[in-house]
Write an enzyme that holds these catalytic residues in place. Structure first.
Site, mmCIF file in Angstrom:
data_model
loop_
_atom_site.group_PDB
_atom_site.id
_atom_site.type_symbol
_atom_site.label_atom_id
_atom_site.label_comp_id
_atom_site.label_asym_id
_atom_site.label_seq_id
_atom_site.Cartn_x
_atom_site.Cartn_y
_atom_site.Cartn_z
ATOM 1 N N ARG A 42 40.681 31.060 38.417
ATOM 2 C CA ARG A 42 39.805 31.734 39.368
ATOM 3 C C ARG A 42 40.562 32.890 40.006
ATOM 4 O O ARG A 42 40.407 34.015 39.597
ATOM 5 C CB ARG A 42 39.327 30.739 40.428
ATOM 6 C CG ARG A 42 38.321 31.311 41.422
ATOM 7 C CD ARG A 42 37.777 30.170 42.283
ATOM 8 N NE ARG A 42 36.861 30.604 43.305
ATOM 9 C CZ ARG A 42 37.168 30.775 44.593
ATOM 10 N NH1 ARG A 42 38.408 30.599 45.003
ATOM 11 N NH2 ARG A 42 36.256 31.136 45.471
ATOM 12 N N SER A 111 27.524 28.663 38.059
ATOM 13 C CA SER A 111 27.433 28.091 39.401
ATOM 14 C C SER A 111 25.994 28.137 39.874
ATOM 15 O O SER A 111 25.371 29.193 39.865
ATOM 16 C CB SER A 111 28.277 28.898 40.397
ATOM 17 O OG SER A 111 29.638 28.773 40.098
ATOM 18 N N LYS A 140 36.450 28.813 50.964
ATOM 19 C CA LYS A 140 35.892 30.135 51.188
ATOM 20 C C LYS A 140 36.176 30.558 52.619
ATOM 21 O O LYS A 140 36.556 29.752 53.462
ATOM 22 C CB LYS A 140 34.391 30.121 50.910
ATOM 23 C CG LYS A 140 34.107 29.849 49.437
ATOM 24 C CD LYS A 140 32.701 30.208 49.046
ATOM 25 C CE LYS A 140 32.562 30.071 47.522
ATOM 26 N NZ LYS A 140 31.225 30.416 47.057
#
Lengths: 218, 218
Positions: A42, A111, A140
């Site tokens: 990621r 997602s 996040k």
């Protein structure tokens, strides 16, 4: 077996910035030792060149362990690394484009957080779904945090689609089991492994937790 | 002719956020009317899905005008749009990767600011160079602004490489001519066109300025 998402019980999403100062290849190496089923590169916040450089090391480690490597968002990076597939979100290139560029044999994850998005992704050719955030997420920024969608949503999506469903978002060893009890194939985590004092044993513990129900009675 | 970077005298780099509230397709349409030689889809700050949606419209417009479309940074988006090529910077995927993924016939541009970077990019298979920032730039955030490298650097790079050199960064109709006088093939602009009251006539004016020397004496 690892290359079929139907067998993915534990899924590591890498994020060097959530790894307590350790490099991503180190975390991946430990997670592989612990028995992780799949690794997603990621690294949000890294530029493409740096992701490519980190990815080349990670690709070697996962190939050595015969564990699939999935690249977040960038189909070009997935191809450049010889990764097994790509994982796209709702604001990335569409699943159909990823499928078209990578071909039928590639793994394309998507997602989603609703049944509608799940059906759209399946129709567009997704190989599996990353569903969440199940419990909200701490990976996040504060502004991007939301309440979790809960395991009822996992159940609804599992009922609606025929592709594997991986829960993601706020998942720890303590709350992982309800995701698979709801019909999820497995769980994806970032910090539960990347931020663990011992990422190998954190992975091992998670593997045992998620795999619990599969064990035949003695 | 437009598809050979050796003929690119005027090069538009799109940036909707620098277009005074107008959409990028509108700016591109006007620049094509004004005679722009090539368009690069940049749109930093837009997510991939939005760049893809804007890009599909821009692709139609440029194809209709037989003007090449280059995509900034993302090789996957370039392929998804059927663009003519990609433009990569020093922190994007390497030129060699872009060349490898897109094939020999694709156009691969590279942003450089030194002779060394220029030679590296040429060796790696770049089709042309975007050299700058020639005069500094106002299209980047204040923190990212630097002094310009000047037209002497253009001259040094033109001397060092055999591929076309496009000057970029702070270029206006007033200061464009010295870039081509220094041996540059052409100039790339963002705001000189995107922020102009009349992007078509701004393009036309720039085309005339840059093309000035090529006109045979009457």
């Amino acid at each position: 077996m690892h290359h079929d998402p139907a067998n993915w019980q534990t899924y590591l999403v890498t994020q060097e910035s959530a790894s307590n100062g350790r490099r991503t290849p180190e975390i991946v190496e430990r997670a592989l030792e612990g028995g992780i089923d799949v690794v997603q590169l990621r690294e949000k916040g890294l530029d493409a060149r740096d992701r490519y450089e980190v990815g080349r090391v990670v690709r070697e480690l996962t190939a050595e362990a015969d564990v699939p490597l999935i690249v977040n968002d960038r189909i070009d990076l997935a191809r450049a690394l010889g990764a097994d597939g790509v994982h796209v979100g709702q604001s990335d290139l569409p699943v159909a484009v990823a499928r078209d560029l990578l071909g039928e044999s590639a793994i394309v994850g998507c997602s989603v957080s609703t049944v509608e998005e799940s059906l759209d992704a399946e129709r567009a050719g997704a190989s599996y779904l990353g569903v969440g955030a199940v419990y909200g997420t701490t990976s996040k920024s504060v502004a991007a945090r939301k309440d979790g969608i809960g395991t009822e949503r996992i159940e609804a999506i599992v009922d609606a689609v025929d592709i594997p469903v991986i829960g993601i978002g706020g998942i720890t060893d303590e709350n992982a089991r309800p995701v698979v009890d709801a019909g999820g194939t497995g769980v994806a985590v970032i910090s539960e492994i990347t931020a663990a004092d011992d990422p190998a044993s954190a992975t091992e513990t998670l593997v045992e937790t998620v795999d619990g129900q599969e064990k035949p009675p003695e």
